[in-house]
Write an enzyme that holds these catalytic residues in place. Structure first.
Site, PDB file in Angstrom:
ATOM      1  N   SER A   1       8.131  88.268 108.999  1.00 55.73           N
ATOM      2  CA  SER A   1       7.721  88.629 107.632  1.00 55.73           C
ATOM      3  C   SER A   1       8.456  87.658 106.709  1.00 55.73           C
ATOM      4  CB  SER A   1       8.118  90.067 107.301  1.00 55.73           C
ATOM      5  OG  SER A   1       7.511  90.958 108.190  1.00 55.73           O
TER       6      SER A   1
ATOM      7  N   LYS B   1       2.041  90.749 103.227  1.00 53.14           N
ATOM      8  CA  LYS B   1       3.003  91.589 103.962  1.00 53.14           C
ATOM      9  C   LYS B   1       4.080  92.137 103.021  1.00 53.14           C
ATOM     10  CE  LYS B   1       5.590  93.341 107.174  1.00 53.14           C
ATOM     11  NZ  LYS B   1       5.235  94.547 107.916  1.00 53.14           N
TER      12      LYS B   1
ATOM     13  N   LYS C   1      14.751  92.726 102.238  1.00 57.43           N
ATOM     14  CA  LYS C   1      14.256  91.338 102.174  1.00 57.43           C
ATOM     15  C   LYS C   1      12.794  91.302 101.741  1.00 57.43           C
ATOM     16  CE  LYS C   1      12.722  90.094 105.931  1.00 57.43           C
ATOM     17  NZ  LYS C   1      11.523  90.060 106.753  1.00 57.43           N
TER      18      LYS C   1
HETATM   19  P1  NDP Z   1      15.702  92.433 114.555  1.00 56.34           P
HETATM   20  O1  NDP Z   1      16.776  92.395 113.555  1.00 56.34           O
HETATM   21  O2  NDP Z   1      15.564  93.609 115.473  1.00 56.34           O
HETATM   22  O3  NDP Z   1      15.783  91.145 115.524  1.00 56.34           O
HETATM   23  C1  NDP Z   1      15.907  89.873 114.985  1.00 56.34           C
HETATM   24  C2  NDP Z   1      15.765  88.837 116.087  1.00 56.34           C
HETATM   25  O4  NDP Z   1      15.923  87.543 115.529  1.00 56.34           O
HETATM   26  C3  NDP Z   1      16.811  88.971 117.176  1.00 56.34           C
HETATM   27  O5  NDP Z   1      16.248  88.533 118.389  1.00 56.34           O
HETATM   28  C4  NDP Z   1      17.891  88.004 116.691  1.00 56.34           C
HETATM   29  O6  NDP Z   1      18.704  87.495 117.743  1.00 56.34           O
HETATM   30  C5  NDP Z   1      17.065  86.906 116.133  1.00 56.34           C
HETATM   31  N1  NDP Z   1      17.743  86.115 115.108  1.00 56.34           N
HETATM   32  C6  NDP Z   1      18.377  86.574 114.004  1.00 56.34           C
HETATM   33  N2  NDP Z   1      18.832  85.537 113.277  1.00 56.34           N
HETATM   34  C7  NDP Z   1      18.495  84.412 113.961  1.00 56.34           C
HETATM   35  C8  NDP Z   1      18.702  83.032 113.732  1.00 56.34           C
HETATM   36  N3  NDP Z   1      19.325  82.593 112.625  1.00 56.34           N
HETATM   37  N4  NDP Z   1      18.248  82.145 114.655  1.00 56.34           N
HETATM   38  C9  NDP Z   1      17.606  82.572 115.773  1.00 56.34           C
HETATM   39  N5  NDP Z   1      17.369  83.878 116.037  1.00 56.34           N
HETATM   40  C10 NDP Z   1      17.819  84.780 115.139  1.00 56.34           C
HETATM   41  O7  NDP Z   1      14.345  92.172 113.761  1.00 56.34           O
HETATM   42  P2  NDP Z   1      12.867  92.712 114.087  1.00 56.34           P
HETATM   43  O8  NDP Z   1      12.480  92.307 115.458  1.00 56.34           O
HETATM   44  O9  NDP Z   1      12.760  94.126 113.673  1.00 56.34           O
HETATM   45  O10 NDP Z   1      12.042  91.879 112.993  1.00 56.34           O
HETATM   46  C11 NDP Z   1      11.662  90.527 113.179  1.00 56.34           C
HETATM   47  C12 NDP Z   1      10.703  90.170 112.046  1.00 56.34           C
HETATM   48  O11 NDP Z   1       9.563  91.038 112.103  1.00 56.34           O
HETATM   49  C13 NDP Z   1      11.327  90.378 110.642  1.00 56.34           C
HETATM   50  O12 NDP Z   1      10.855  89.413 109.763  1.00 56.34           O
HETATM   51  C14 NDP Z   1      10.824  91.771 110.252  1.00 56.34           C
HETATM   52  O13 NDP Z   1      10.803  91.946 108.853  1.00 56.34           O
HETATM   53  C15 NDP Z   1       9.441  91.772 110.886  1.00 56.34           C
HETATM   54  N6  NDP Z   1       8.877  93.084 111.192  1.00 56.34           N
HETATM   55  C16 NDP Z   1       9.577  94.055 111.876  1.00 56.34           C
HETATM   56  C17 NDP Z   1       9.003  95.291 112.149  1.00 56.34           C
HETATM   57  C18 NDP Z   1       9.706  96.382 112.897  1.00 56.34           C
HETATM   58  O14 NDP Z   1       9.135  97.483 113.030  1.00 56.34           O
HETATM   59  N7  NDP Z   1      10.916  96.157 113.429  1.00 56.34           N
HETATM   60  C19 NDP Z   1       7.642  95.608 111.687  1.00 56.34           C
HETATM   61  C20 NDP Z   1       6.957  94.504 111.058  1.00 56.34           C
HETATM   62  C21 NDP Z   1       7.575  93.315 110.788  1.00 56.34           C
HETATM   63  P3  NDP Z   1      19.983  88.295 118.315  1.00 56.34           P
HETATM   64  O15 NDP Z   1      19.449  89.111 119.454  1.00 56.34           O
HETATM   65  O16 NDP Z   1      20.921  87.247 118.700  1.00 56.34           O
HETATM   66  O17 NDP Z   1      20.514  89.153 117.176  1.00 56.34           O
END
Ligand code: NDP
Length: 292
Positions: free
Chosen positions: A93, A168, A237
Site C-alpha cells: 500500500s 487504497k 501510514k
Molecule cells: P508486516 O509489517 O506484517 O510485514 C512487513 C514485511 O516487510 C516483513 O516481511 C518485513 O520483514 C518486511 N520489511 C519491512 N521493512 C523492510 C525493508 N526496509 N526492506 C525489506 N523488507 C522490509 O506488513 P503486512 O504484511 O501486514 O503489510 C505489507 C503491505 O501490505 C503494507 O503496505 C500494508 O499496508 C499492506 N496491507 C496489509 C494488509 C494486512 O491485512 N496485513 C491488508 C492490505 C494491505 P521482517 O520480517 O524482517 O520484519
C-alpha cells in the site's frame, strides 16, 4: 510457468506468496531470513539468500513491504541482477508520489512498474479473494493478470501509476473513519446504559452500519481478542497518504486530515505492534468506558 521473485513475507505477503507457490515457479526472500526458511519448508518455493539472488531469474518481481520507501530500497538491491524483461509488481500500500519516482527509476532499465495494493485482509489473501487496485499501463497489467487472478477476485485498473495507491489510501481512510466513529458512538451509548451488542443489533440492521460495525467490532472488540492481522502503524501510514493526496489535489478534506491526526495519536500511544482494531482503546480511555 512464470517465474516470480517475491520479496516481503509479512502478515499479508505470506498468505499471498503461499497461493503463488501453488501455481508458479516461486522464489522468496525476506529481510528476517528465518521467515523465508520457514516458508520454504512449508511451500513449493526456492529461498533466496539476497534480493539480488531472488530477482536474478524472475520474470515478475513482486513486493509486499510496509512503505514505498522500503520498495525503493529493494529496487536498489535488485538492479544489479534484474532482467530488463522483468515486470515489477508492487503489492505494497504505497505512496503515489514515491511509486511514480520508483517507476521512472525502473523505466531507465526497461522494467515496467505496476502499483497493485490489495484489500480484504489476511483471510481474503489466504482465500485468493483480495480486491486489487492497479496503477500503470494496461498491456503490462495483462502480462501479470494470471498472478493477479491467483490472489484476487476483484481486479480494477484505476488509472496511471500511483492511481492504485491513491485509491487504497482513501479506502483505508474510510475504514478508519468508520471504526473510530463507531467506537465513539458505542462508548457514548454504553455510558447511557445501552450494551454495545444491543446497539449493534440495531445499527447493523440500519443505515449506520459499516464493515466496522458488522465485522471488526463484533469479531475483535466485543471479544477483546484484537488479533494482529493489520498493524495500526500501517493504517496510520495509509490515512496519512490519503490526507496528502487530498492536500496535493487542493481538495478540502477536513475529516480526512482529522482522521490522519487521530491515527497518528493512536499509533503513538499503542505502538508498532498493535492491531488497527486496537484504536478503539484510545476512544475508551478518553471516555473512561469500554465497548461491551
Ligand atoms: P508486516 O509489517 O506484517 O510485514 C512487513 C514485511 O516487510 C516483513 O516481511 C518485513 O520483514 C518486511 N520489511 C519491512 N521493512 C523492510 C525493508 N526496509 N526492506 C525489506 N523488507 C522490509 O506488513 P503486512 O504484511 O501486514 O503489510 C505489507 C503491505 O501490505 C503494507 O503496505 C500494508 O499496508 C499492506 N496491507 C496489509 C494488509 C494486512 O491485512 N496485513 C491488508 C492490505 C494491505 P521482517 O520480517 O524482517 O520484519
Amino acid at each position: 510457468m512464470t517465474s516470480i521473485g517475491f520479496l516481503g513475507l509479512g502478515d499479508i505477503g505470506t498468505p499471498m506468496a503461499a497461493r503463488l507457490a501453488a501455481a508458479f515457479d516461486l522464489t522468496v526472500w525476506n529481510r528476517t531470513a528465518a521467515k523465508a526458511t520457514a516458508f520454504g519448508a512449508a511451500h513449493r518455493a526456492r529461498v533466496a539468500a539476497s534480493v539480488a539472488d531472488a530477482v536474478r531469474d524472475a520474470e515478475v518481481v513482486a513486493t509486499c513491504v510496509p512503505t514505498s520507501a522500503d520498495v525503493d530500497g529493494l529496487v536498489t538491491s535488485a538492479l544489479p541482477t534484474l532482467s530488463p524483461h522483468a515486470v515489477w509488481l508492487d503489492f505494497t500500500s504505497g505512496d503515489p508520489v514515491v511509486s511514480t519516482r520508483i517507476a521512472a527509476r525502473l523505466a531507465e532499465h526497461g522494467v515496467p512498474f505496476i502499483d497493485a495494493p490489495v484489500s480484504g485482509g489476511t483471510s481474503a489473501a489466504a482465500a485468493g479473494t483480495l480486491a486489487i487496485m492497479l496503477g500503470g499501463d494496461a498491456p503490462v497489467i495483462e502480462r501479470v493478470r494470471p498472478i493477479l487472478e491467483a490472489v484476487g477476485k476483484t481486479i480494477v485498473h484505476c488509472g496511471p501509476i500511483g492511481a492504485g495507491d491513491a485509491v487504497k489510501s482513501v479506502n483505508n481512510a474510510l475504514m478508519a473513519v468508520n471504526l473510530w466513529a463507531a467506537a465513539e458512538g458505542l462508548v457514548a451509548l454504553r455510558k447511557a446504559g445501552v450494551p454495545s451488542a444491543v446497539a449493534l443489533q440495531v445499527i447493523n440492521a440500519s443505515s449506520g452500519r459499516s464493515n466496522a460495525s458488522m465485522n471488526l467490532i463484533p469479531e475483535r472488540v466485543l471479544t477483546r481478542a484484537f488479533p494482529r492481522t493489520f498493524r495500526l502503524a500501517l493504517l496510520d501510514k495509509d490515512v496519512g497518504i490519503a490526507a496528502q493526496v487530498a492536500r496535493t489535489q487542493r481538495a478540502p478534506a477536513p475529516l480526512l486530515q482529522l482522521t490522519a491526526e487521530l491515527m497518528r495519536i493512536a499509533h503513538h500511544q499503542l505502538g508498532e505492534e498493535a492491531d488497527h482494531s486496537e484504536m478503539v482503546k484510545v476512544v475508551e480511555g478518553w471516555a473512561g468506558a469500554e465497548i461491551g
